[in-house]
Design an enzyme around this catalytic site. Structure first.
Site, PDB file in Angstrom:
ATOM      1  N   ASP A  85      -9.904  31.956  -1.630  1.00  0.00           N
ATOM      2  CA  ASP A  85      -8.610  31.563  -1.774  1.00  0.00           C
ATOM      3  C   ASP A  85      -8.270  30.040  -2.344  1.00  0.00           C
ATOM      4  O   ASP A  85      -7.602  29.925  -3.281  1.00  0.00           O
ATOM      5  CB  ASP A  85      -7.558  31.370  -0.448  1.00  0.00           C
ATOM      6  CG  ASP A  85      -6.526  31.430  -0.630  1.00  0.00           C
ATOM      7  OD1 ASP A  85      -5.722  31.411  -1.737  1.00  0.00           O
ATOM      8  OD2 ASP A  85      -5.494  31.488   0.433  1.00  0.00           O
ATOM      9  N   ASP A 101      -7.906  28.645  -6.748  1.00  0.00           N
ATOM     10  CA  ASP A 101      -6.434  27.980  -7.162  1.00  0.00           C
ATOM     11  C   ASP A 101      -6.924  26.665  -7.909  1.00  0.00           C
ATOM     12  O   ASP A 101      -6.425  26.407  -9.031  1.00  0.00           O
ATOM     13  CB  ASP A 101      -5.755  27.661  -5.951  1.00  0.00           C
ATOM     14  CG  ASP A 101      -4.892  28.815  -5.707  1.00  0.00           C
ATOM     15  OD1 ASP A 101      -4.981  29.975  -6.126  1.00  0.00           O
ATOM     16  OD2 ASP A 101      -4.134  28.506  -4.613  1.00  0.00           O
TER      17      ASP A 101
END
Length: 330
Positions: free
Chosen positions: A220, A224
């Site tokens: 995650d 990003d």
């Protein structure tokens, strides 16, 4: 006949979904729209209505825009619950996050349904709050297999990211990946990295990275960071895949309610999600490549405000369709 379920969602979701639908029409792909997320809560009291779930289960692929409404923040029923529920119901455990641009071409393969986000959590009697990170060997094996397979289709190099010097689950992770690499994928060039130093590598030398496989929380965060070094979340697409059944294809950006209705949202990530759907969900890799090239060209010719230009959402859609038509007629 191929059929795609489109979930327009909330905020700018319907606006960017409309441009993706134009691409589906241009490619002759049948589709239907269904309520999902915050707008579904407001209309039906649930973010994932039964008829929407049934349609998703029977589809060849699910194309999701974005969910989230400010008026539902802190409420017992939230749009994000629909997303987690859909992922669980469809059994999508592998999240693919490509990051491309400026000489960079990496793919992060993230485990999606285990680890810290799904472990036991709560508050103990002494007031301590806790979250538990758990993984079983079969869970690690299936995402590692997906990582090796993706690496086979790309540059033949795979980096497995963990925190083996601190976390017990990372010891299992490294053992599984190492064993599978040696026994099942000896042709893949495998290396291991600690998550903190690897985050720095994404920032400092992203062009050296090919395919990455990692657990849920690390994936995650790292995906990003990778999106940030290649243009930002507004350009990033993702695919969430199961072993069988439809995958979920969606942009990484949020619903951006602050700009909804203004016609300035960048639909590039949504359309790139269509390209991922073509390649990883529908087996139409040639069309996927043509669409990726069309999006790249459109962003040069029609940059939106987030890229320093003045083009509107529909302008980008127009540019993509023109470029796609030119590519397909060569």
């Amino acid at each position: 006949m191929t059929h795609v379920v489109v979930l327009p969602g909330d905020g700018i979701g319907p606006e960017v979904a409309a441009q993706a639908i134009r691409v589906l029409d241009a490619l002759g792909i049948a589709h239907s729209e269904h309520a999902f997320g915050g707008n579904a809560i407001l209309a039906q009291g649930t973010p994932l209505p039964d008829d929407t779930l049934a349609a998703c289960r029977s589809a060849d692929a699910v194309l999701l825009a974005a969910v989230g409404l400010p008026e539902l923040e802190g409420k017992p029923v939230r749009p994000e619950q629909g997303l987690l529920g859909l992922r669980k119901e469809l059994g999508v455990y592998a999240n693919l996050r490509p990051a491309r641009g400026n000489g960079i071409d990496m793919m992060i393969v993230r485990e999606l349904v285990g680890g810290l986000y799904f472990g036991e959590k709560g508050i103990r009697e002494d007031g301590t709050w806790f979250d538990t990170c758990e993984y079983s060997r079969p869970e690690v094996e299936r995402i590692a297999r997906r990582g090796f397979e993706v690496a086979q289709s790309r540059g033949g190099r795979l980096t497995s990211v963990d925190k083996v010097n601190v976390m017990h689950t990372s010891r299992l992770w490294r053992d599984v990946v190492t064993t599978m690499g040696a026994s099942l994928y000896p042709e893949i060039e495998l290396d291991h990295a600690l998550v903190d130093s690897f985050a720095m590598k994404i920032v400092q030398a992203p062009e050296t990275i090919d395919t990455v496989v990692t657990e849920n929380t690390f994936g995650d965060i790292l995906s990003d960071i990778a999106a940030a070094v290649t243009g930002g979340l507004g350009l990033a697409a993702s695919a969430s895949l199961a072993d069988d059944g439809p995958g979920i294809f969606e942009p990484v950006h949020g619903s951006a309610p602050q700009i909804a209705g203004q016609g300035i949202a960048n639909p590039a990530a949504m359309i790139r999600s269509v390209a991922l759907m073509l390649s990883h969900g529908l087996g139409r890799s040639d069309e996927a490549l043509a669409l990726e090239q069309a999006v790249d060209l459109a962003l040069v010719k029609a940059p939106t405000p987030d890229l320093g230009g003045t083009a509107g959402t529909g302008d980008v859609g127009d540019a993509v369709l023109r470029a796609l038509d030119a590519t397909r007629t060569l």
